[in-house]
Structures are given as C-alpha cells and as structure tokens.
Design a protein around this motif. Structure first.
Motif, PDB file in Angstrom:
ATOM      1  N   GLY A   1       0.779  -1.336  -0.011  1.00  0.00           N
ATOM      2  CA  GLY A   1      -0.139  -0.084   0.172  1.00  0.00           C
ATOM      3  C   GLY A   1       0.830   1.262   0.029  1.00  0.00           C
ATOM      4  O   GLY A   1       0.731   2.204  -0.761  1.00  0.00           O
ATOM      5  N   ILE A   2       1.831   1.460   0.945  1.00  0.00           N
ATOM      6  CA  ILE A   2       2.572   2.450   0.958  1.00  0.00           C
ATOM      7  C   ILE A   2       4.227   1.777   1.118  1.00  0.00           C
ATOM      8  O   ILE A   2       4.283   0.929   2.253  1.00  0.00           O
ATOM      9  CB  ILE A   2       2.402   3.552   2.167  1.00  0.00           C
ATOM     10  CG1 ILE A   2       0.838   3.929   1.835  1.00  0.00           C
ATOM     11  CG2 ILE A   2       3.436   4.598   2.599  1.00  0.00           C
ATOM     12  CD1 ILE A   2       0.580   4.893   2.960  1.00  0.00           C
ATOM     13  N   ASN A   3       5.249   2.419   0.631  1.00  0.00           N
ATOM     14  CA  ASN A   3       6.561   2.026   0.707  1.00  0.00           C
ATOM     15  C   ASN A   3       7.381   3.323   0.932  1.00  0.00           C
ATOM     16  O   ASN A   3       7.364   4.132  -0.024  1.00  0.00           O
ATOM     17  CB  ASN A   3       7.013   1.203  -0.405  1.00  0.00           C
ATOM     18  CG  ASN A   3       8.580   0.712  -0.226  1.00  0.00           C
ATOM     19  OD1 ASN A   3       8.996   0.944   0.656  1.00  0.00           O
ATOM     20  ND2 ASN A   3       9.020  -0.258  -0.990  1.00  0.00           N
ATOM     21  N   VAL A   4       8.032   3.447   2.041  1.00  0.00           N
ATOM     22  CA  VAL A   4       8.935   4.632   2.165  1.00  0.00           C
ATOM     23  C   VAL A   4      10.367   4.084   2.429  1.00  0.00           C
ATOM     24  O   VAL A   4      10.611   3.329   3.367  1.00  0.00           O
ATOM     25  CB  VAL A   4       8.488   5.437   3.420  1.00  0.00           C
ATOM     26  CG1 VAL A   4       9.241   6.685   3.719  1.00  0.00           C
ATOM     27  CG2 VAL A   4       6.987   5.857   3.135  1.00  0.00           C
ATOM     28  N   HIS A   5      11.376   4.684   1.832  1.00  0.00           N
ATOM     29  CA  HIS A   5      12.699   4.264   1.994  1.00  0.00           C
ATOM     30  C   HIS A   5      13.746   5.096   1.343  1.00  0.00           C
ATOM     31  O   HIS A   5      13.407   6.053   0.528  1.00  0.00           O
ATOM     32  CB  HIS A   5      12.996   2.667   1.356  1.00  0.00           C
ATOM     33  CG  HIS A   5      12.791   2.830  -0.068  1.00  0.00           C
ATOM     34  ND1 HIS A   5      13.917   3.052  -1.089  1.00  0.00           N
ATOM     35  CD2 HIS A   5      11.828   2.469  -1.120  1.00  0.00           C
ATOM     36  CE1 HIS A   5      13.459   2.745  -2.284  1.00  0.00           C
ATOM     37  NE2 HIS A   5      12.250   2.628  -2.377  1.00  0.00           N
ATOM     38  N   GLY A   6      14.925   4.978   1.644  1.00  0.00           N
ATOM     39  CA  GLY A   6      15.941   5.630   0.930  1.00  0.00           C
ATOM     40  C   GLY A   6      16.845   4.520   0.103  1.00  0.00           C
ATOM     41  O   GLY A   6      16.321   3.352  -0.311  1.00  0.00           O
ATOM     42  N   THR A   7      18.031   5.038  -0.296  1.00  0.00           N
ATOM     43  CA  THR A   7      18.762   3.852  -1.228  1.00  0.00           C
ATOM     44  C   THR A   7      20.144   3.833  -0.980  1.00  0.00           C
ATOM     45  O   THR A   7      20.898   4.776  -0.655  1.00  0.00           O
ATOM     46  CB  THR A   7      18.612   4.146  -2.709  1.00  0.00           C
ATOM     47  OG1 THR A   7      17.398   4.331  -3.224  1.00  0.00           O
ATOM     48  CG2 THR A   7      19.500   3.165  -3.540  1.00  0.00           C
ATOM     49  N   HIS A   8      20.565   2.429  -0.225  1.00  0.00           N
ATOM     50  CA  HIS A   8      21.867   2.271  -0.205  1.00  0.00           C
ATOM     51  C   HIS A   8      22.976   2.191  -1.513  1.00  0.00           C
ATOM     52  O   HIS A   8      22.398   1.108  -2.448  1.00  0.00           O
ATOM     53  CB  HIS A   8      22.292   0.959   0.681  1.00  0.00           C
ATOM     54  CG  HIS A   8      21.998   1.149   1.891  1.00  0.00           C
ATOM     55  ND1 HIS A   8      21.039   0.296   2.519  1.00  0.00           N
ATOM     56  CD2 HIS A   8      22.402   2.113   2.803  1.00  0.00           C
ATOM     57  CE1 HIS A   8      21.132   0.548   3.946  1.00  0.00           C
ATOM     58  NE2 HIS A   8      21.886   1.699   4.153  1.00  0.00           N
ATOM     59  N   LEU A   9      23.908   3.004  -1.846  1.00  0.00           N
ATOM     60  CA  LEU A   9      24.867   2.764  -2.969  1.00  0.00           C
ATOM     61  C   LEU A   9      25.777   2.229  -2.421  1.00  0.00           C
ATOM     62  O   LEU A   9      26.702   2.621  -1.369  1.00  0.00           O
ATOM     63  CB  LEU A   9      25.006   4.120  -3.688  1.00  0.00           C
ATOM     64  CG  LEU A   9      24.132   4.526  -4.508  1.00  0.00           C
ATOM     65  CD1 LEU A   9      22.722   5.107  -4.110  1.00  0.00           C
ATOM     66  CD2 LEU A   9      24.732   5.797  -5.553  1.00  0.00           C
TER      67      LEU A   9
END
Length: 603
Positions: free
Chosen positions: A345-353
C-alpha cells in the motif's frame, strides 16, 4: 465467528470511507461564468477540452498548461465529466525512476504522459470530479522540478487496464473454463491465448489469485499453466483451456495477471517540493502507482485508490499504491483508502549505494546495485551522508558531500568533507541522511493485497495511527532495511504504531513475513550489541489473527509492545503452537499489559 468479524470490519471500513473519501463532484460551470473568475484562473474548456465527448484531449490539455505558464495562472479548472486521452499526441519525457525498470527491461526510459507539470511554481488543478480515462500505456501524471502544486478531486482510470482479470467457472479433468472481465482483452492465435491492449501484449506475466470467500490474495501459477495450454473461445469472454489432468483451480477464484515490466507508472513526482493530492480517485495505475522521488514535503489526503465498485474489477494497481524514494521534509498520508494492489500500500525508503572503490582519502566511487533503481540524482553538494557497513547495517560515520560527479547511469564519484576509512570499499555503502522524511499516516485503510500494507524504513519520526489493515498477505507493517537485495535504506530511530485495527494479516509466506508486524532488518547475523532499529513503540492496537505471530522483531533496541489486544479468531492448521511474540537480538524491551483472547463460536 471469524468470517463474521472480517465481514463486519470490512463493512464498517467501506461505510466510513465512502462519503468522506470520494471526490467532490460539481456541475459543469457555464462558459459565461468563466468571465467572472479571477484572472489567475483558467478552465480546460477554454482550450477545446470537452467533457464526455470521446475526443482525444491530450493536445488541448497541453495547451491549457502552456497557457497557465504563459499567463501566470495559478488555477486550472476541469468541468465534471470524462476526458479521454490517447498516447499519439501525449507529451514524452525521458526520466530515470526509482524501483521501475532495468537497462534490459526498458532501456529508453521514455514516459508517455497524460498530464505533465514541469518547472511550475504555484499551480492548483481543480478536478471537480473529472475522470481522465486513459487509452494505451500512459503515465497518467508526471511532475518534474515543480513547487507548490496541488491536485484536487481528479480521477484516473484506464479504458483497458494493463491488469487482466478472469473468473474460474470450472476446472479439473483436463479442462479449465474461465470468464474474462469485460475490461480484459485477449487474442487466440494458433491455439494459444495472449492478453492484449491498445498498444501492448502481456509478455512477462505475474499472477495473483483472489479468493472472494476469504477476501485473500495469494501468489498463483494458474496463468502460467493456462497461457501454455490450448485455448478455445466458447462464447465472448468465455474461454476453455485444455489443461493437464492433475491441474485444477478452485471454482469462483479470480486470477489477476499483469506484466512485471514497469515501463509506465502511475503518478510520478520527481525533484519537487510542497506537493498535495487531495480527494483524488485512482481506479487503476500501472507499475508503482504514485511514486515520489527526491521530493520534499508531500501531502496525500482523502485519496481513494481502489477499483470502481460498479466495475467488478479487483485490482487498482500493478505494484505499490504509494512509493516514496529518497524524499525529505514531511510526508503526510491521511484518510486514504488502499484496496487491490499487486504490491505494498505504502513504501517509504532511501537507497544504499555500494562503495566500489576508494579513489582518495575523501573520495569514493559508488554504484546503484538493484537492477530497477539507477540513474537518479541520489546526492547533492551539502547533503549529509552515513557510511554504512553492509553486513550489519551500522552507520559507522557521517560526512557532508562537497562534490558529486556522475560517471555513468550506474556509477558516480562522491567527494566528502573528511577522510574515509582505508577499508571502505570492503562491503560498505553510503546512505543519504538528508533525503530521509518524517512520516505520518493516519486513518487509512489497507486491504486486498498479497504483500504488505506499509513498508517503512526511515530514520526520522514516524507515526502510523488509527488505520485499518485487512487481509494483507504479508505483514500489515514491515520495518526492513537492507544492503544486499533491494538496497533500500533507512534504519528506524523513532516510530509509533498506535490505535490501529489489524485483521487477518500475514498469511502468505515466510517465517518472519507471517508476523502481523515484522521488524526485520536484513543482516546476516542479528547482534544485540549492534541494533539496526531503535525506539519503536507499538501500543493500543487491536489484532485479530488466525494464530500466527503478532510481532517478530530482530536487532532492535528500545522496543515497546504494550496495551494491545490480541484476539485469535480461529487457529489455522500449523499455527496451533506458534508464539505470539518472537524477539531476536533485541534489548531494552517493554512487553506489558497486553490482552490475549482465544475466540470461539458463540462468543
């Protein structure tokens, strides 16, 4: 008893949301009334957009937006009605979007867009209940590098959704007969059936089974078998397949099939700030639905993301309903309804590089690792970043970005304001801490998905309150963080989950995933001395389960589970002795004052 409870809660949810969450509808304003409006207001009818005409409105809509820019108009008004938009004259933009497609899946990254808002500062779209009816593979809305944008009471649907649906009429003894939904189209060539649209064919299908009796969604190999079996049309929309003798599908089940390639999306908000969507009705979106990246301050109010109840369709999105990647400021989602998605329904995240090379004392080469996420602007000079040890997800040091150089769509060089460890190229990642949002989700409902209601990974304050979660195949709420699969970052530091009602969630698959609330950072070995998540409070919630684990938590410090009510409605086979709470490598926990009740018939 269990069945009565679930039906009761669903009816309550629908009744409460029906009046408040439907878009406001008004009668069309006459042309004469337009003359009395403020000079900063334009109407789409002034540019040839005619409601309910069936004409392609793509070019007229572009003219209206261009006039808003040229004249400095702050408001663009739709009359109530249906506006058809086709791909031929719609604008196109090439954009890299998080969690969408890889180089091999969709190299061009070109998006065909119905409503394009680009480089605007201050614009309100007043939908008045208008419905954009899209034809072909279109991204309904794209906002690029814009500020202070608001869309009110606008609807989105597809004449032919990229999701196909069919009901099983009979199955067994070498034959399966299905009835296709009127909005699903197909062709039969040389005995094999293909799912088709105006300008597409489903090439890489993914199937989810919906059981109307239990209202559960589950992964299915049904279409894999049917699509490779000989097909013949018995009558319009009724098709019989010659299936293996040992194959059968339960009568009445509905198979929902979409293409896994996310070459088109729903509403894209990229590089923007201060964006509000209020009272909009989303009947279908392809790919991740409302996907927001590198955007500051987002507000989603009174959104109805669900099929039209009169349509008979089950699904309204082929992936997440709302997806937030690398956003900042504050995300508010309130009084929204999410029903029928092939993902969260809802997905909140950042990104590991991932750090691939140490170039100098203060400079490293980074790489986007997940195949669907790359090419986006992940850092800017002045951002604060964390150096993260991939195996344990520890944030080992912080630094400030002084320079960013894009070296390819997959790689970039990052220069920081301090000396980096000598071994930084050995399993370390970089996380952008500046692009992490505070999140508040209140009074929303989530149902009819085989995955999660909410997937939440952000270090800033999170509140999930007074929501209803009903029939989510995986956890109602998952707190993750990983640097080895999706590379979605965001170790939690302050989260409150309170006042929610959670019924029949976590039935789909996997030990930790079967927990109603799962706090599951993807570390190789959970270590209590190196917690990934901190300060998570789960209080005053009501759970109705089938005997599965209510809370699974690992590698968490400062976990509170208090004053919750857990009702076991009916223990499913295999769940007779399952522990309600499972903790692994957790410290400073408070598990207290919870009420556990075994419901039986007659209670």
């Amino acid at each position: 008893m269990y069945r009565k409870l679930t039906l009761f809660m669903l009816l309550v949810m629908v009744a409460i949301s029906a009046a408040a969450r439907q878009p406001k509808r008004t009668n069309a304003t006459s042309k004469n009334a337009c003359k009395c409006m403020h000079s900063d207001t334009l109407r789409v009818s002034q540019f040839g957009m005619k409601a309910d005409s069936g004409e392609d409105a793509a070019e007229a809509l572009q003219r209206a937006l261009a006039a808003c820019r040229e004249q400095g108009a702050r408001v663009l008004v739709f009359d109530n009605g249906r506006y058809d938009i086709y791909t031929e004259h719609a604008p196109r933009r090439r954009r890299f979007i998080s969690n969408s497609t890889s180089e091999t899946e969709y190299e061009s990254k070109e998006h065909i867009i119905a409503l394009l808002i680009e480089n605007f500062d201050g614009l309100t779209i007043e939908g008045n209940g208008a419905m954009l009816m899209l034809h072909g593979k279109l991204t309904p809305v794209m906002m690029i590098d814009s500020r202070n944008i608001r869309i009110n009471n606008l609807g989105i649907d597809f004449e032919r959704p990229t999701m196909s649906e069919m009901k099983v009429l009979s199955s067994g003894n070498g034959e399966t007969t299905v009835e296709f939904h009127p909005d699903s189209r197909y062709v039969i060539e040389e005995g094999l059936l293909s799912l088709v649209g105006d300008d597409w064919v489903t090439t890489y299908p993914h199937c989810i089974d919906f059981n109307p009796a239990t209202e559960r969604c589950a992964y299915s190999n049904g279409w894999q078998v049917l699509s490779s079996s000989r097909a013949r049309e018995l009558s319009p929309r009724i098709v019989s397949f010659s299936t293996p003798n040992d194959f059968s599908l339960p009568e009445g089940r509905i198979l929902t099939v979409r293409d896994i390639i996310r070459d088109r999306l729903g509403i894209v908000i990229d590089g923007c700030s201060d964006i509000t969507l209020d009272g909009c009705t989303i009947r279908y979106m392809q790919g991740p639905g409302i996907i927001c990246q590198n955007t500051r301050n987002l507000t989603m109010l009174n959104m109805c993301c669900a099929p039209d109840p009169d349509s008979g369709r089950i699904m309204a999105s082929s992936a997440d309903f709302m997806h937030f990647s690398g956003c900042s400021g504050r995300i508010t989602v309130a009084d929204c309804r999410f029903e029928g998605a092939h993902d969260d329904g809802i997905n909140v995240h950042g990104t590991h590089l991932k750090v691939t090379e140490r170039l100098a004392d203060n400079s490293v080469q980074l790489r986007f690792m997940h195949h669907q996420t790359y090419g986006i602007d992940a850092f800017s000079a002045g951002d604060t970043v964390a150096v993260v040890k991939g195996a344990t997800l520890e944030r080992t040091m912080y630094a400030v970005v002084t320079d960013v150089e894009r070296t390819s769509d997959r790689t970039l060089t990052l220069t920081l304001d301090r000396t980096l460890p000598q071994d930084i190229a050995d399993g370390f990642c970089i996380e952008n801490m500046t692009r992490t949002p505070e999140v508040e989700i209140r009074r929303c409902s989530f149902t009819h998905t085989n995955t999660r209601g909410i997937l939440m990974t952000t270090p800033r304050k999170v509140v999930i309150a007074d929501c209803i979660f009903l029939h989510t195949g995986m956890s109602a709420i998952l707190v993750s963080d990983d640097a080895g699969s999706w590379f979605e970052s965001g170790g939690v530091c302050d989260m409150t989950i309170t006042g929610n009602t959670i019924i029949d969630c976590g039935y789909e698959r996997g030990t930790s995933q079967k927990a109603v609330i799962s706090i599951y950072p993807e570390v190789k070995a959970a270590d209590a001395s190196k917690p990934v998540h901190r300060n998570i409070r789960i209080e005053n919630n009501r759970f109705v389960t089938f005997g599965n684990t209510v809370l699974y938590a690992r590698s968490t410090q400062g976990l509170t589970f208090r004053n919750n009510t857990i009702e076991v409605a009916s223990r499913a086979a295999g769940y007779e002795n399952m522990e309600p709470i499972v903790l692994e490598a957790c410290t400073d926990t408070d598990i207290s004052d919870n009420t556990f009740t075994e419901l039986t018939e007659g209670k």
